[in-house]
Design an enzyme around this catalytic site. Structure first.
Site, PDB file in Angstrom:
ATOM      1  N   ASP A   8      70.174  12.494 -31.655  1.00 52.12           N
ATOM      2  CA  ASP A   8      69.426  11.747 -30.652  1.00 52.12           C
ATOM      3  C   ASP A   8      69.621  12.422 -29.279  1.00 52.12           C
ATOM      4  OD1 ASP A   8      67.913   8.990 -30.487  1.00 52.12           O
ATOM      5  OD2 ASP A   8      69.305   8.944 -28.801  1.00 52.12           O
TER       6      ASP A   8
ATOM      7  N   HIS B 242      66.879   7.642 -39.019  1.00 52.32           N
ATOM      8  CA  HIS B 242      67.444   8.251 -37.822  1.00 52.32           C
ATOM      9  C   HIS B 242      68.967   8.218 -37.807  1.00 52.32           C
ATOM     10  CE1 HIS B 242      67.171   9.840 -33.812  1.00 52.32           C
ATOM     11  NE2 HIS B 242      67.842   8.829 -33.293  1.00 52.32           N
TER      12      HIS B 242
END
Length: 325
Positions: free
Chosen positions: A98, A296
């Site tokens: 991220d 994710h």
């Protein structure tokens, strides 16, 4: 695990570390803290390395400056270099996800002499675009809700998310996982809040996240709120400006890349062919692995597979685990 603090010269940073040997530094994203890596710290320490997970600037028990401009990549890279100096390390292996991925990509451009190698999850490298990021998200946000735009106005998302931190965290973690299609949030019109567009999350525990793990993360954000993390979003254009000297640069350090098949960044935020762009701009790309069904938070959703990939990369890099050189 050991907990400690260091003075980076600008802020007081909280660090969790485990094991001895060559340093491996883990960089988290939003909305996380260094705790998000605790399963990887166990594995890396057991394999004979010094695993280190800081709470990055604005998160957890690390200081959160009031000035929005204090959250640039360049500033946080300064924190990471101070961390290396503090432990007496010339170099380290950096792991990022991220915003942490964007951070370690830029670190390898700004200070390649301090980077032994990179292991990046889900957020592939792409060269600096010809226009600032806001030029892209502003146009998209006219058609549908987009968190990148919604997060820009100081005080708006800050208030919404801090009022219901546990609900927000559970819903955003679930929405980003392989169990949901995050880009369905784009079906909502502009003008809504983030909690208006996120799906309801099933009750914990999940197959990949325990109640105790969630509580550890939630307690930190209940205490701090989300402004520190949101300020990272508010520096995306400023980061673009500061990265102008590296506009045509390529990543030259050894790099290992792993991503989830259902990761929303790969699908919706990384261009039309992110893997082709990655391969064209990373000169020493040693592995690219896809994990089927994962999203994710791939290192939580597929912990064993990610840890195997990570340990395999560390061993292939060939640093001396005992001496840290």
């Amino acid at each position: 695990m050991e907990q400690g603090f260091l003075d980076t010269g600008e802020i007081r940073m909280h660090v969790t570390e485990q094991g001895q040997g060559y340093p491996v530094v883990f960089c988290h994203g939003f909305p996380h803290t260094g705790f998000i890596w605790h399963r990887q710290l166990d594995a890396v320490a057991e394999a004979g390395f010094h695993a280190i997970a800081p709470d990055l600037r604005g998160y957890g028990r690390t200081e959160a400056p009031a000035d929005v401009a204090a959250y640039t990549n360049a500033a946080v890279i300064g924190d990471l270099l101070a961390l290396l100096d503090d432990i007496g390390a010339e170099k380290a292996i950096f792991v990022g996800l991220d915003f942490g991925a964007q951070l370690v990509w830029e670190l390898s451009l700004r200070a390649p002499e301090r980077v032994e190698a990179l292991v990046v999850l889900n957020n592939p490298y792409a060269p600096r675009p010809p226009r600032p990021p806001s030029a892209f998200w502003t146009k998209a946000a006219q058609r549908h809700f987009l968190h990148l735009s919604y997060f820009q106005e100081p005080g708006v998302a800050d208030v919404e998310l801090a009022a219901r931190p546990r609900e927000f965290l559970s819903r955003v973690y679930f929405s980003l996982s392989g169990d949901y299609h995050y880009l369905d949030t784009w079906k909502n019109p502009p003008g809504l809040g983030y909690l208006d567009v996120l799906p309801q999350a099933p009750a914990l525990p999940w197959t990949w996240l325990t109640e105790a793990e969630f509580d550890t993360l939630a307690l930190e954000f209940e205490r701090t709120g989300f402004t520190g993390g949101l300020n990272w979003y508010r520096n995306l254009d400023r980061n673009w400006e500061l990265a102008e000297p590296f506009a045509d640069a390529r990543i030259e350090v050894p790099t290992y890349f792993l991503y989830g098949e259902n990761d929303p960044d790969m699908e919706g935020f990384s261009g039309r062919d992110p893997l082709a762009t990655l391969r064209a701009n990373v000169t020493d790309l040693r592995a690219v692995v896809e994990l089927p069904g994962a999203g994710h938070l791939v290192h939580l959703e597929r912990t064993d597979a990610v840890n195997d990939f990570l340990i395999g990369a560390l061993r292939e890099i060939g640093v001396d685990r005992r001496t840290g050189s």
